[in-house]
Write an enzyme that holds these catalytic residues in place. Sequence first.
Site, PDB file in Angstrom:
ATOM      1  N   SER A 148       0.845  -1.189   0.000  1.00 16.93           N
ATOM      2  CA  SER A 148       0.000   0.000   0.000  1.00 16.93           C
ATOM      3  C   SER A 148       0.885   1.246   0.000  1.00 16.93           C
ATOM      4  CB  SER A 148      -0.953  -0.048   1.202  1.00 16.93           C
ATOM      5  OG  SER A 148      -2.004   0.870   1.052  1.00 16.93           O
TER       6      SER A 148
ATOM      7  N   GLU B 270      -1.476  -3.016  -7.878  1.00 17.55           N
ATOM      8  CA  GLU B 270      -2.716  -3.272  -7.149  1.00 17.55           C
ATOM      9  C   GLU B 270      -3.241  -1.946  -6.635  1.00 17.55           C
ATOM     10  OE1 GLU B 270      -3.391  -2.871  -3.642  1.00 17.55           O
ATOM     11  OE2 GLU B 270      -1.415  -2.035  -3.215  1.00 17.55           O
TER      12      GLU B 270
ATOM     13  N   HIS C 276      -4.850  -5.581  -1.343  1.00 19.51           N
ATOM     14  CA  HIS C 276      -5.594  -5.485  -0.087  1.00 19.51           C
ATOM     15  C   HIS C 276      -6.558  -6.669  -0.004  1.00 19.51           C
ATOM     16  CE1 HIS C 276      -3.941  -1.483  -0.618  1.00 19.51           C
ATOM     17  NE2 HIS C 276      -4.264  -1.195   0.626  1.00 19.51           N
TER      18      HIS C 276
END
Length: 308
Positions: free
Chosen positions: A110, A205, A275
């Site tokens: 992230s 992602e 995630h």
Amino acid sequence: MTVHRTIELIAPSGYPHDPEAVHRALQRFHAQGHRVEGVEVTKRRYQRFAGTDGERAADLNRLADPARALPDIVLAVRGGYGAARILHGLDYEGLQRRLTDQPVALVGHSDFTAIQLALLARAGVKTFGGPMITSDFGAEELSEFTLQHFWSALTKPTMTVTGTTPQAHAVNVSGMLWGGNLAVLTSLIGTPYMPPVQGGILFLEDVNEQPFRVERMIYQLHLSGILAQQQALVLGDFSGGKAYDYDNGYDLHAMIEQVRSVIGIPVVTGLQFGHVHNMLTLPVGAEAHLVADAHGFKLNLSGYPTLA
């Protein structure tokens, strides 16, 4: 035989909003016999961040101190936002001297993508995209898949990642594996913290982004010339984007087909990264060989740090 590791926590972004998740993670590590250092970073608060910019940069810069023993694992507490604010304050020369070719694993995903790409660009340090304290190790229900793949990735000098999603075209390419969170990665374009990767295999992602926002960011990578320099684009999980009537059939699948038609390199889908509850651990900066066809894909990885 269980090997007991030293795990040092860092908090380069947001603070943990669920202290119970931190407690669960620490309990699990202690139950396995691991030593956890830096727990105090989980208790720091400054606005929406896990401490001031100086405090959060110091977490990482401590790793450059030759007077301190290196931990086995450096683990990010969580993502959120804040890593971009400390990139200019990191001791890249010191971190390069201390971490290059050492059996130390820096792990997170992230917002941690900013730290990973900056370390790769400025210090040549390879890290791991993988689970973090609050969302993964501290989850109410711990994923056995995530746990097993984490330890396997950190202790074995080679690994093979497979996927069963049928691919639109046959692919057989090699290059350096790099990438991470799409929004964070695109925010580094044009900065000294974007690694100049030629001939790489880029994995991406993101979470809670509408398909059109994902497309817009991929177009930014395309229009800036970064995608043309890659051997392939590998897409992980893009969950959380809501469907709207206005989209009129434009969804994640339609977006991927559009991207595939314009970027000029193979697009592989179905990577179990992002995630998600069951998550792979991927070495950023590793040597990679990607093969894909109508039956799925196989990604062979080597040349990354492994724990002693």
